[in-house]
Design an enzyme around this catalytic site. Structure first.
Site, mmCIF file in Angstrom:
data_model
loop_
_atom_site.group_PDB
_atom_site.id
_atom_site.type_symbol
_atom_site.label_atom_id
_atom_site.label_comp_id
_atom_site.label_asym_id
_atom_site.label_seq_id
_atom_site.Cartn_x
_atom_site.Cartn_y
_atom_site.Cartn_z
ATOM 1 N N CYS A 145 0.811 -1.225 0.000
ATOM 2 C CA CYS A 145 0.000 0.000 0.000
ATOM 3 C C CYS A 145 0.845 1.277 0.000
ATOM 4 O O CYS A 145 0.324 2.363 -0.287
ATOM 5 C CB CYS A 145 -0.957 0.012 1.187
ATOM 6 N N HIS A 188 -3.109 7.764 2.110
ATOM 7 C CA HIS A 188 -3.513 6.440 1.644
ATOM 8 C C HIS A 188 -4.874 6.131 2.256
ATOM 9 O O HIS A 188 -5.124 6.439 3.424
ATOM 10 C CB HIS A 188 -2.474 5.403 2.079
ATOM 11 N N ASN A 192 -10.028 0.481 -0.082
ATOM 12 C CA ASN A 192 -8.562 0.534 -0.123
ATOM 13 C C ASN A 192 -8.084 -0.013 -1.474
ATOM 14 O O ASN A 192 -8.186 -1.220 -1.722
ATOM 15 C CB ASN A 192 -7.997 -0.290 1.046
HETATM 16 N N1 COA Z 1 -18.356 -7.681 9.544
HETATM 17 C C1 COA Z 1 -18.792 -7.882 10.793
HETATM 18 N N2 COA Z 1 -17.979 -8.197 11.814
HETATM 19 C C2 COA Z 1 -16.676 -8.305 11.537
HETATM 20 C C3 COA Z 1 -16.148 -8.091 10.254
HETATM 21 C C4 COA Z 1 -17.043 -7.785 9.231
HETATM 22 N N3 COA Z 1 -16.667 -7.552 7.964
HETATM 23 N N4 COA Z 1 -14.814 -8.265 10.284
HETATM 24 C C5 COA Z 1 -14.499 -8.550 11.561
HETATM 25 N N5 COA Z 1 -15.621 -8.572 12.324
HETATM 26 C C6 COA Z 1 -15.761 -8.845 13.743
HETATM 27 C C7 COA Z 1 -14.587 -9.633 14.292
HETATM 28 O O1 COA Z 1 -14.812 -11.029 14.096
HETATM 29 C C8 COA Z 1 -14.628 -9.252 15.751
HETATM 30 O O2 COA Z 1 -15.632 -10.024 16.390
HETATM 31 P P1 COA Z 1 -15.402 -10.610 17.879
HETATM 32 O O3 COA Z 1 -15.191 -9.393 18.736
HETATM 33 O O4 COA Z 1 -16.661 -11.338 18.132
HETATM 34 O O5 COA Z 1 -14.185 -11.466 17.777
HETATM 35 C C9 COA Z 1 -15.117 -7.807 15.745
HETATM 36 O O6 COA Z 1 -15.727 -7.611 14.463
HETATM 37 C C10 COA Z 1 -14.015 -6.778 15.946
HETATM 38 O O7 COA Z 1 -12.947 -7.104 15.080
HETATM 39 P P2 COA Z 1 -11.633 -6.259 15.027
HETATM 40 O O8 COA Z 1 -10.720 -6.829 14.007
HETATM 41 O O9 COA Z 1 -11.123 -6.070 16.420
HETATM 42 O O10 COA Z 1 -12.240 -4.862 14.514
HETATM 43 P P3 COA Z 1 -11.521 -3.476 14.353
HETATM 44 O O11 COA Z 1 -12.259 -2.476 15.083
HETATM 45 O O12 COA Z 1 -10.041 -3.572 14.577
HETATM 46 O O13 COA Z 1 -11.714 -3.169 12.804
HETATM 47 C C11 COA Z 1 -10.521 -3.373 10.731
HETATM 48 C C12 COA Z 1 -11.253 -4.087 11.847
HETATM 49 C C13 COA Z 1 -9.931 -4.418 9.794
HETATM 50 C C14 COA Z 1 -11.527 -2.502 9.973
HETATM 51 C C15 COA Z 1 -9.399 -2.483 11.310
HETATM 52 O O14 COA Z 1 -8.649 -3.231 12.220
HETATM 53 C C16 COA Z 1 -8.487 -1.946 10.255
HETATM 54 O O15 COA Z 1 -8.873 -1.164 9.410
HETATM 55 N N6 COA Z 1 -7.200 -2.302 10.301
HETATM 56 C C17 COA Z 1 -6.221 -1.802 9.388
HETATM 57 C C18 COA Z 1 -6.491 -2.316 8.035
HETATM 58 C C19 COA Z 1 -5.545 -1.777 7.047
HETATM 59 O O16 COA Z 1 -5.274 -0.618 7.049
HETATM 60 N N7 COA Z 1 -5.051 -2.646 6.178
HETATM 61 C C20 COA Z 1 -4.254 -2.332 5.089
HETATM 62 C C21 COA Z 1 -3.022 -1.632 5.483
HETATM 63 S S1 COA Z 1 -2.630 -0.634 4.172
#
Ligand code: COA
Length: 322
Positions: free
Chosen positions: A113, A249, A279
């Site tokens: 990214c 980004h 993204n």
């Molecule tokens: N829909 C519904 N629930 C979902 C889900 C979805 N698409 N994806 C994950 N969950 C659930 C998980 O299973 C978890 O459930 P649990 O608490 O029962 O285990 C809960 O939601 C929280 O998950 P978590 O991963 O802690 O959520 P978060 O608040 O961290 O948000 C992201 C998740 C991926 C959106 C966030 O972590 C993120 O954006 N990270 C960076 C991603 C990124 O930038 N990637 C590329 C780098 S360039």
């Protein structure tokens, strides 16, 4: 002294739009969860017969038209991508062939990214040292091909697209400074499964899919982007209030807002496309730039901060006088 200046921008998004509601029919998710946790409302998905080089070419043609630069005058092509049409040749060479030019150098940069930041850094060095004067710098990605459409933690976050700029030699900056970093120590937080040479078995685990520990990536991204923003401002002896626009980004609206807050920039001074594009990895910054240039928000003379974070881990920034 020679500097590099962005003289034109271009973008391309595939026609097909996939909304969060459509994703609700594919995995156990909801529009509300995706919007709340990431800010994403929709993404564009490439057609089956569309390739990364097709998208890169469309964005490049738009950037060339905006810059009023002829294809024959291009003397370097750099494409940032992690989803090339094939392992080789590079997408840059394919774009070169499709543009109908030859003999000039063309190559890809692979920094996930952060790819566009790395490509801009390299292109800037070429121009400043006299190695090139009219450079196409493109970010193009087709992440829909490396998503596991049964993994709700990743498939809701990404989209396809391409963005491009023409960098030209000029007497004034231009690209004021670029800053790039990598740290391979945390590669297990974000990677694509499988290896070159895997023969494709029935086992799902061997396929090339994005694997991400989202929570940990989130925390590392917020910290690294805050640090690189400080490094960029300090390195140029300027303050937060000198910035006209943040063009980040587009991974997650919460990451973008956290960086804007550290820079004391109101969200009205931040270009946000993650809601519409999701993204698009190395395409996201040139695409966001193109949107804000074309709708008139970004004007000549504005001071822009680009910043990105991605797998590797990699992160980078650029201070740009548009
Ligand atoms: N829909 C519904 N629930 C979902 C889900 C979805 N698409 N994806 C994950 N969950 C659930 C998980 O299973 C978890 O459930 P649990 O608490 O029962 O285990 C809960 O939601 C929280 O998950 P978590 O991963 O802690 O959520 P978060 O608040 O961290 O948000 C992201 C998740 C991926 C959106 C966030 O972590 C993120 O954006 N990270 C960076 C991603 C990124 O930038 N990637 C590329 C780098 S360039």
């Amino acid at each position: 002294m020679t500097f590099a200046r962005i003289s034109g921008t271009g973008g391309y998004l595939p026609e097909r739009v996939m909304t969060n509601h459509e994703l609700e029919t594919i995995v156990d998710t909801s529009d509300e969860w995706i919007r709340d946790r990431s800010g994403i409302r929709q993404r564009h998905i490439a057609a089956d017969n569309e390739t990364t080089s097709d998208m890169a070419l469309s964005a490049a043609r738009e950037a060339l038209a905006a810059a009023k630069v002829e294809v024959a005058d291009i003397d370097l092509i750099i494409v940032a991508t992690t989803t090339p049409d094939r392992v080789f040749p590079s997408v840059a060479c394919t774009v070169q062939r499709k543009l109908g030019i030859h003999d000039i150098p063309a190559f890809d940069i692979h920094a996930a990214c952060s790819g566009f930041m790395f490509a801009l850094d390299v292109a800037n060095r070429f121009v400043k040292t006299g190695g090139a004067s009219n450079v196409l710098v493109i970010g193009a990605e087709i992440y829909s091909r490396i998503l596991d459409w049964s993994d709700r933690a990743t498939c809701v976050l990404f989209g396809d697209g391409a963005g491009a700029v023409v960098l030209q030699a000029a007497e004034e900056a231009g690209i004021v400074s670029t800053h790039i970093h990598s740290n391979g120590k945390h590669e297990e937080l974000l990677y694509v499964s499988g290896s070159v040479g895997d023969r494709g078995t029935e086992r799902q685990s061997d396929a090339a899919f994005i694997k991400m520990r989202g929570n940990e990536i989130f925390r590392k991204a917020v910290a690294a982007l805050g640090n690189i923003a400080r490094e960029t401002l300090a390195g140029n002896g300027i303050t937060k209030s000198d910035l006209s626009w943040l063009v980040p980004h587009q991974a997650n609206l919460r990451i973008i807002s956290a960086t804007a807050k550290k820079l004391c920039l109101p969200m009205e001074r931040v270009v946000v496309t993650v809601d519409q594009h999701a993204n698009t990895s190395s395409a996201s910054i040139p695409l966001a730039l193109d949107v804000a240039v074309r709708d008139g928000r970004i004007k000549r003379g504005d001071l822009l901060l680009f910043e990105a974070f991605g797998a590797g881990l990699t992160w980078g920034s650029a201070l740009v006088k548009y």
